[in-house]
Design a protein around this motif. Sequence first.
Motif, PDB file in Angstrom:
ATOM      1  N   SER A  67     -13.625   7.617   7.903  1.00  0.00           N
ATOM      2  CA  SER A  67     -13.499   7.438   6.916  1.00  0.00           C
ATOM      3  C   SER A  67     -12.764   8.427   6.167  1.00  0.00           C
ATOM      4  O   SER A  67     -12.126   8.432   4.939  1.00  0.00           O
ATOM      5  N   PRO A  68     -12.218  10.275   6.394  1.00  0.00           N
ATOM      6  CA  PRO A  68     -11.319  10.844   5.662  1.00  0.00           C
ATOM      7  C   PRO A  68     -10.451  10.523   5.866  1.00  0.00           C
ATOM      8  O   PRO A  68      -9.185  10.531   5.080  1.00  0.00           O
ATOM      9  N   TYR A  69      -9.832   9.463   7.234  1.00  0.00           N
ATOM     10  CA  TYR A  69      -8.528   9.515   7.384  1.00  0.00           C
ATOM     11  C   TYR A  69      -8.003   8.305   6.339  1.00  0.00           C
ATOM     12  O   TYR A  69      -6.905   8.132   5.859  1.00  0.00           O
ATOM     13  N   LEU A  70      -9.054   7.051   6.192  1.00  0.00           N
ATOM     14  CA  LEU A  70      -8.991   6.324   5.260  1.00  0.00           C
ATOM     15  C   LEU A  70      -8.323   6.543   3.932  1.00  0.00           C
ATOM     16  O   LEU A  70      -8.004   5.653   2.624  1.00  0.00           O
ATOM     17  N   LEU A  71      -9.409   7.421   3.238  1.00  0.00           N
ATOM     18  CA  LEU A  71      -9.833   7.598   2.225  1.00  0.00           C
ATOM     19  C   LEU A  71      -8.548   8.533   1.722  1.00  0.00           C
ATOM     20  O   LEU A  71      -7.813   8.458   0.881  1.00  0.00           O
ATOM     21  N   LYS A  72      -7.898   9.648   2.819  1.00  0.00           N
ATOM     22  CA  LYS A  72      -6.875  10.512   2.060  1.00  0.00           C
ATOM     23  C   LYS A  72      -5.795   9.340   1.960  1.00  0.00           C
ATOM     24  O   LYS A  72      -4.700   9.034   1.357  1.00  0.00           O
ATOM     25  N   ALA A  73      -5.591   7.825   3.136  1.00  0.00           N
ATOM     26  CA  ALA A  73      -4.424   6.784   2.950  1.00  0.00           C
ATOM     27  C   ALA A  73      -4.602   6.544   1.687  1.00  0.00           C
ATOM     28  O   ALA A  73      -3.257   6.132   1.314  1.00  0.00           O
ATOM     29  N   ALA A  74      -5.238   5.570   1.215  1.00  0.00           N
ATOM     30  CA  ALA A  74      -5.963   5.396   0.101  1.00  0.00           C
ATOM     31  C   ALA A  74      -4.950   6.225  -1.169  1.00  0.00           C
ATOM     32  O   ALA A  74      -4.142   5.772  -1.733  1.00  0.00           O
ATOM     33  N   GLU A  75      -5.772   7.920  -1.308  1.00  0.00           N
ATOM     34  CA  GLU A  75      -4.666   8.798  -2.346  1.00  0.00           C
ATOM     35  C   GLU A  75      -2.816   8.340  -1.819  1.00  0.00           C
ATOM     36  O   GLU A  75      -2.816   8.374  -2.715  1.00  0.00           O
ATOM     37  N   LEU A  76      -2.698   8.564  -0.415  1.00  0.00           N
ATOM     38  CA  LEU A  76      -1.673   8.998  -0.374  1.00  0.00           C
ATOM     39  C   LEU A  76      -0.876   8.069  -1.231  1.00  0.00           C
ATOM     40  O   LEU A  76       0.460   7.992  -1.605  1.00  0.00           O
ATOM     41  N   PHE A  77      -1.010   6.109  -0.847  1.00  0.00           N
ATOM     42  CA  PHE A  77      -0.620   5.182  -1.401  1.00  0.00           C
ATOM     43  C   PHE A  77      -1.118   4.570  -2.294  1.00  0.00           C
ATOM     44  O   PHE A  77      -0.806   3.207  -2.654  1.00  0.00           O
ATOM     45  N   ASP A  78      -1.398   5.723  -3.190  1.00  0.00           N
ATOM     46  CA  ASP A  78      -2.012   4.977  -4.448  1.00  0.00           C
ATOM     47  C   ASP A  78      -3.484   4.237  -4.703  1.00  0.00           C
ATOM     48  O   ASP A  78      -2.803   2.640  -5.541  1.00  0.00           O
ATOM     49  N   ARG A  79      -4.310   3.895  -3.758  1.00  0.00           N
ATOM     50  CA  ARG A  79      -4.973   2.320  -3.502  1.00  0.00           C
ATOM     51  C   ARG A  79      -6.074   3.241  -3.718  1.00  0.00           C
ATOM     52  O   ARG A  79      -7.352   2.792  -3.187  1.00  0.00           O
ATOM     53  N   THR A  80      -6.403   3.955  -4.272  1.00  0.00           N
ATOM     54  CA  THR A  80      -7.958   3.876  -4.701  1.00  0.00           C
ATOM     55  C   THR A  80      -7.983   3.766  -5.638  1.00  0.00           C
ATOM     56  O   THR A  80     -10.104   3.464  -5.322  1.00  0.00           O
ATOM     57  N   SER A  81      -8.352   3.059  -6.331  1.00  0.00           N
ATOM     58  CA  SER A  81      -8.332   1.687  -6.559  1.00  0.00           C
ATOM     59  C   SER A  81     -10.210   1.358  -6.196  1.00  0.00           C
ATOM     60  O   SER A  81     -11.154   0.769  -6.438  1.00  0.00           O
ATOM     61  N   ILE A  82      -9.148   0.724  -5.063  1.00  0.00           N
ATOM     62  CA  ILE A  82      -9.832  -0.188  -4.160  1.00  0.00           C
ATOM     63  C   ILE A  82     -11.322   0.243  -3.654  1.00  0.00           C
ATOM     64  O   ILE A  82     -12.729  -0.037  -3.589  1.00  0.00           O
ATOM     65  N   LEU A  83     -11.376   1.688  -3.243  1.00  0.00           N
ATOM     66  CA  LEU A  83     -12.474   2.709  -2.998  1.00  0.00           C
ATOM     67  C   LEU A  83     -13.264   2.814  -3.854  1.00  0.00           C
ATOM     68  O   LEU A  83     -14.801   3.009  -4.059  1.00  0.00           O
ATOM     69  N   HIS A  84     -13.465   2.312  -5.716  1.00  0.00           N
ATOM     70  CA  HIS A  84     -14.380   2.755  -6.517  1.00  0.00           C
ATOM     71  C   HIS A  84     -15.317   1.260  -6.441  1.00  0.00           C
ATOM     72  O   HIS A  84     -16.580   1.067  -6.879  1.00  0.00           O
ATOM     73  N   ASP A  85     -14.932  -0.038  -5.690  1.00  0.00           N
ATOM     74  CA  ASP A  85     -16.268  -0.929  -5.055  1.00  0.00           C
ATOM     75  C   ASP A  85     -16.460  -0.672  -3.273  1.00  0.00           C
ATOM     76  O   ASP A  85     -16.523  -2.143  -3.713  1.00  0.00           O
ATOM     77  N   CYS A  86     -15.877  -0.171  -2.781  1.00  0.00           N
ATOM     78  CA  CYS A  86     -16.659  -0.131  -1.433  1.00  0.00           C
ATOM     79  C   CYS A  86     -16.963   1.375  -1.233  1.00  0.00           C
ATOM     80  O   CYS A  86     -16.261   2.268  -1.762  1.00  0.00           O
TER      81      CYS A  86
END
Length: 166
Positions: free
Chosen positions: A5-24
């Motif tokens: 989870s921490p790795y995936l959250l950081k990767a989403a942040e770094l690649f400007d993909r945090t929007s997908i995390l709002h839905d899951c």
Amino acid sequence: GETDSPYLLKAAELFDRTSILHDCEIEWIGAKDSSGQGFNTGKGALDKTLAVLRANPALLNRRIMLLYDSDAKKANADYEKIFVRSVPTNPNNNKVKAGIENLLDESVFRSEDYKTTKRLKDNGDIDSHTSIRKADLCRRICSLGLQSDFLGFVPVLDLIEEFVKS
């Protein structure tokens, strides 16, 4: 695992993909005992979770994706609200070929990321085991936050995004 989870959250942040995390939500299946040792985790825990949810689909009030490490060699499968997927292997990491750490750039691993334990056997032999200090490595790499260290996570973010949008 615990560090997924921490790795995936950081990767989403770094690649400007945090929007997908709002839905899951990204959750670790497992727990720690009083000594901090993980239990009910890994492929076995995911397999048991899949079995329970398939046998009792009424427990689900939303869709769920069970994401296995690449070395689990779990085939993709869809069961109503349950989606089974495996993390792709990062062919650019030949140092760590299994687990979430395979997605990291192999240059991130330093000697201090490993611990060696030794055990004296009854016959006088000494068994030695060297393993990655996964939680410490995760904290260090996530705090550095270098996009180049997380390139192997992009296909996993794509998997999550596909799941969220489907």
